[in-house]
Design a protein around this motif. Structure first.
Motif, PDB file in Angstrom:
ATOM      1  N   SER A 253      30.018  20.753  31.320  1.00  0.00           N
ATOM      2  CA  SER A 253      31.360  20.567  31.876  1.00  0.00           C
ATOM      3  C   SER A 253      32.406  20.478  30.765  1.00  0.00           C
ATOM      4  O   SER A 253      33.527  20.980  30.922  1.00  0.00           O
ATOM      5  N   LEU A 254      32.060  19.881  29.644  1.00  0.00           N
ATOM      6  CA  LEU A 254      32.991  19.801  28.523  1.00  0.00           C
ATOM      7  C   LEU A 254      33.256  21.178  27.917  1.00  0.00           C
ATOM      8  O   LEU A 254      34.379  21.489  27.517  1.00  0.00           O
ATOM      9  N   ILE A 255      32.210  22.010  27.865  1.00  0.00           N
ATOM     10  CA  ILE A 255      32.395  23.388  27.382  1.00  0.00           C
ATOM     11  C   ILE A 255      33.291  24.159  28.332  1.00  0.00           C
ATOM     12  O   ILE A 255      34.194  24.905  27.915  1.00  0.00           O
ATOM     13  N   MET A 256      33.064  23.990  29.633  1.00  0.00           N
ATOM     14  CA  MET A 256      33.916  24.651  30.624  1.00  0.00           C
ATOM     15  C   MET A 256      35.357  24.170  30.509  1.00  0.00           C
ATOM     16  O   MET A 256      36.304  24.962  30.642  1.00  0.00           O
ATOM     17  N   LEU A 257      35.518  22.897  30.266  1.00  0.00           N
ATOM     18  CA  LEU A 257      36.857  22.342  30.099  1.00  0.00           C
ATOM     19  C   LEU A 257      37.582  23.015  28.942  1.00  0.00           C
ATOM     20  O   LEU A 257      38.758  23.400  29.052  1.00  0.00           O
ATOM     21  N   THR A 258      36.891  23.192  27.831  1.00  0.00           N
ATOM     22  CA  THR A 258      37.485  23.844  26.662  1.00  0.00           C
ATOM     23  C   THR A 258      37.836  25.288  26.956  1.00  0.00           C
ATOM     24  O   THR A 258      38.908  25.774  26.570  1.00  0.00           O
ATOM     25  N   VAL A 259      36.954  25.981  27.650  1.00  0.00           N
ATOM     26  CA  VAL A 259      37.213  27.386  28.004  1.00  0.00           C
ATOM     27  C   VAL A 259      38.423  27.494  28.922  1.00  0.00           C
ATOM     28  O   VAL A 259      39.293  28.365  28.750  1.00  0.00           O
ATOM     29  N   GLY A 260      38.510  26.604  29.906  1.00  0.00           N
ATOM     30  CA  GLY A 260      39.646  26.635  30.825  1.00  0.00           C
ATOM     31  C   GLY A 260      40.968  26.403  30.117  1.00  0.00           C
ATOM     32  O   GLY A 260      41.965  27.092  30.388  1.00  0.00           O
ATOM     33  N   ILE A 261      40.990  25.456  29.192  1.00  0.00           N
ATOM     34  CA  ILE A 261      42.220  25.188  28.440  1.00  0.00           C
ATOM     35  C   ILE A 261      42.587  26.381  27.564  1.00  0.00           C
ATOM     36  O   ILE A 261      43.766  26.739  27.427  1.00  0.00           O
ATOM     37  N   ALA A 262      41.583  27.028  26.978  1.00  0.00           N
ATOM     38  CA  ALA A 262      41.837  28.207  26.150  1.00  0.00           C
ATOM     39  C   ALA A 262      42.448  29.335  26.979  1.00  0.00           C
ATOM     40  O   ALA A 262      43.366  30.040  26.522  1.00  0.00           O
ATOM     41  N   ILE A 263      41.967  29.520  28.202  1.00  0.00           N
ATOM     42  CA  ILE A 263      42.519  30.567  29.079  1.00  0.00           C
ATOM     43  C   ILE A 263      43.970  30.271  29.425  1.00  0.00           C
ATOM     44  O   ILE A 263      44.813  31.173  29.458  1.00  0.00           O
TER      45      ILE A 263
ATOM     46  N   PHE B  37      58.728  27.159  37.137  1.00  0.00           N
ATOM     47  CA  PHE B  37      57.535  27.526  36.379  1.00  0.00           C
ATOM     48  C   PHE B  37      56.960  28.830  36.905  1.00  0.00           C
ATOM     49  O   PHE B  37      56.766  29.001  38.114  1.00  0.00           O
ATOM     50  N   GLU B  38      56.703  29.772  36.002  1.00  0.00           N
ATOM     51  CA  GLU B  38      56.196  31.089  36.376  1.00  0.00           C
ATOM     52  C   GLU B  38      54.667  31.049  36.424  1.00  0.00           C
ATOM     53  O   GLU B  38      54.003  30.946  35.395  1.00  0.00           O
ATOM     54  N   VAL B  39      54.131  31.147  37.607  1.00  0.00           N
ATOM     55  CA  VAL B  39      52.680  31.058  37.803  1.00  0.00           C
ATOM     56  C   VAL B  39      52.034  32.377  37.404  1.00  0.00           C
ATOM     57  O   VAL B  39      52.432  33.438  37.868  1.00  0.00           O
ATOM     58  N   THR B  40      51.044  32.302  36.525  1.00  0.00           N
ATOM     59  CA  THR B  40      50.322  33.488  36.083  1.00  0.00           C
ATOM     60  C   THR B  40      48.868  33.413  36.520  1.00  0.00           C
ATOM     61  O   THR B  40      48.347  32.334  36.849  1.00  0.00           O
ATOM     62  N   VAL B  41      48.224  34.582  36.505  1.00  0.00           N
ATOM     63  CA  VAL B  41      46.808  34.641  36.851  1.00  0.00           C
ATOM     64  C   VAL B  41      45.990  33.817  35.872  1.00  0.00           C
ATOM     65  O   VAL B  41      45.073  33.068  36.253  1.00  0.00           O
ATOM     66  N   GLY B  42      46.310  33.933  34.572  1.00  0.00           N
ATOM     67  CA  GLY B  42      45.592  33.186  33.559  1.00  0.00           C
ATOM     68  C   GLY B  42      45.698  31.685  33.751  1.00  0.00           C
ATOM     69  O   GLY B  42      44.704  30.959  33.595  1.00  0.00           O
ATOM     70  N   PHE B  43      46.892  31.232  34.092  1.00  0.00           N
ATOM     71  CA  PHE B  43      47.076  29.795  34.308  1.00  0.00           C
ATOM     72  C   PHE B  43      46.265  29.316  35.503  1.00  0.00           C
ATOM     73  O   PHE B  43      45.621  28.264  35.437  1.00  0.00           O
ATOM     74  N   MET B  44      46.271  30.075  36.586  1.00  0.00           N
ATOM     75  CA  MET B  44      45.543  29.674  37.779  1.00  0.00           C
ATOM     76  C   MET B  44      44.041  29.632  37.514  1.00  0.00           C
ATOM     77  O   MET B  44      43.343  28.694  37.919  1.00  0.00           O
ATOM     78  N   ILE B  45      43.525  30.642  36.799  1.00  0.00           N
ATOM     79  CA  ILE B  45      42.088  30.670  36.488  1.00  0.00           C
ATOM     80  C   ILE B  45      41.730  29.518  35.556  1.00  0.00           C
ATOM     81  O   ILE B  45      40.752  28.786  35.784  1.00  0.00           O
ATOM     82  N   GLY B  46      42.518  29.354  34.496  1.00  0.00           N
ATOM     83  CA  GLY B  46      42.235  28.294  33.535  1.00  0.00           C
ATOM     84  C   GLY B  46      42.328  26.911  34.152  1.00  0.00           C
ATOM     85  O   GLY B  46      41.450  26.060  33.931  1.00  0.00           O
TER      86      GLY B  46
END
Length: 406
Positions: A160-170, A337-346
């Motif tokens: 879950s911590l790895i996923m958290l890091t990946v989500g923030i990176a996205i 705030f401009e919602v982007t695909v990347g923000f929603m996925i991350g």
């Protein structure tokens, strides 16, 4: 008044202090980020922006005042109503300036730096982006918990911590696809007179308030990463100090706020902005929004301390991630705030990682776990606050422990 549930868990008006502190922290954290962000981008009420160094200093002054008052009330209750006031004050001073009070100087300096970096970050990032990225402190807290408190995290939690890091990176990837149609953006810009605009916090040298200079996203990201690292280190260190002592929570808060005054004043107010403060005044640029941000930040420090005492430090950090949704919705409405695909996925990955980390392991039902006050645990306790088999557990309630002093 704080009481106890049938299971011995401290409660307030029928709600456990653990859940109450976490819920309060969640909503406070959302409001703080939005108000702080607005205070740095709103139309100026004077010729210049307010000094963030003075805001950080006043935040510590306010926390110190509240902590002293509550600690004094606890001391009076322990001494008895017939005890002289002077005796209670003397006992309180003895509790605060006990031989080990210097231990709080380290997290105090770290928290002061963290608060300063928060202002830098919210000045250069959208509120929603900052809120998602700031969840990186969950990872840093977990890492420092393993290193300093010798906690063992399961494979699920590491995942879950790895996923958290990946989500923030996205979330931090450059925006390529906007979910808001172009015509919607044009329509939104037509009503800009009645809505807030995203502006840089650095207004010095800018002639017209109608200009919209770009925020420096790189500076904002660096500030968030450093602040998260400091937050994890300071939080775990503070937790370790609390667990290794029977000093009450509010006495520790007095010590923490007292030592925070020195770096906030001498490094921030005097060294960093001293010359300009002498020219413009300490309260230049202050208004109701700025005072609200200071008050909200001071409240957050107190609520965080309650969470550290009544809940686990990592659980406290994950509870704040719920504020992502609140900040996200508010950012769309108030800051365009401009919602982007990347923000929603991350953001979705971050929220899922939060749920995955907090999900029970299934080995011990939650309702059967024994409640153990924070002061009765030690650094060998696991992340759920349970003491390992064979270690000593005390039988007194948390309320008695909180009231007890040396």
């Amino acid at each position: 008044m704080v009481s106890e549930t049938l299971e011995g868990m401290p409660s307030f008006m029928g709600m456990s202090m653990k859940h109450l502190s976490l819920i309060t922290l969640t909503f406070q954290n959302s409001a703080l980020i939005l108000i702080m962000h607005y205070s740095r981008i709103m139309p100026k009420t004077s010729a210049n922006r307010y000094f963030t160094s003075t805001a950080v200093f006043l935040n510590e002054v306010l926390k110190l005042s509240v902590s002293i008052w509550v600690a004094y009330l606890e001391r009076r209750k322990a001494d008895g109503p017939k005890a002289p006031v002077a005796r209670s004050i003397k006992h309180l001073c003895g509790d605060v300036f006990r031989p080990d009070n210097w231990k709080l100087a380290i997290p105090a300096c770290l928290y002061t730096l963290q608060n300063t970096l928060q202002y830098v970050a919210v000045s250069n990032l959208d509120a929603a982006t900052f809120q998602v990225t700031y969840q990186l402190k969950i990872l840093t807290t977990a890492l420092f918990s393993v290193l300093m408190l010798h906690r063992n995290l399961t494979a699920k939690k590491w995942a879950s911590l790895i996923m958290l890091t990946v989500g923030i990176a996205i979330v931090q990837l450059p925006a390529a696809t906007k979910l808001v149609p172009d015509n919607a953006s044009e329509s939104s810009s037509m009503s800009s007179a009645s809505k807030l605009h995203r502006r840089s916090a650095t207004y010095e040298g800018i002639g017209e308030d109608t200009m919209e200079p770009e925020m420096n996203r790189a500076i904002g990201l660096i500030a968030v990463v450093v602040a998260c690292t400091i937050s994890g280190l300071a939080g775990v260190y503070f937790e370790k100090v609390l667990k290794g002592s029977n000093t009450t929570l509010w006495v520790r808060n007095v010590q923490l706020s007292f030592y925070s005054l020195f770096p906030a004043f001498f490094i921030g107010v005097v060294a960093k902005d001293g010359k300009e403060i002498l020219e413009r005044g300490f309260f230049d640029g202050y208004n109701n929004v700025v005072w609200s941000a200071i008050g909200c930040q001071a409240l957050g420090g107190i609520v965080v301390a309650l969470c550290v005492n009544y809940a686990d430090n990592i659980a406290k950090n994950f509870a704040t991630s719920i504020s992502i949704l609140l900040s996200f919705i508010a950012s769309i409405y108030f800051f365009d705030f401009e919602v982007t695909v990347g923000f929603m996925i991350g953001a979705g990955i971050v929220l899922f990682a939060t749920w995955l980390y907090a999900a029970p392991e299934g080995l011990i039902p939650k309702w059967k776990q024994e409640y153990i006050p924070l002061e009765q645990t030690d650094s060998k306790a696991d992340h759920d606050g349970r003491v390992h088999e064979g270690e000593e557990t005390a039988g007194k309630s948390s309320i008695d422990e909180l009231k007890r002093s040396d």
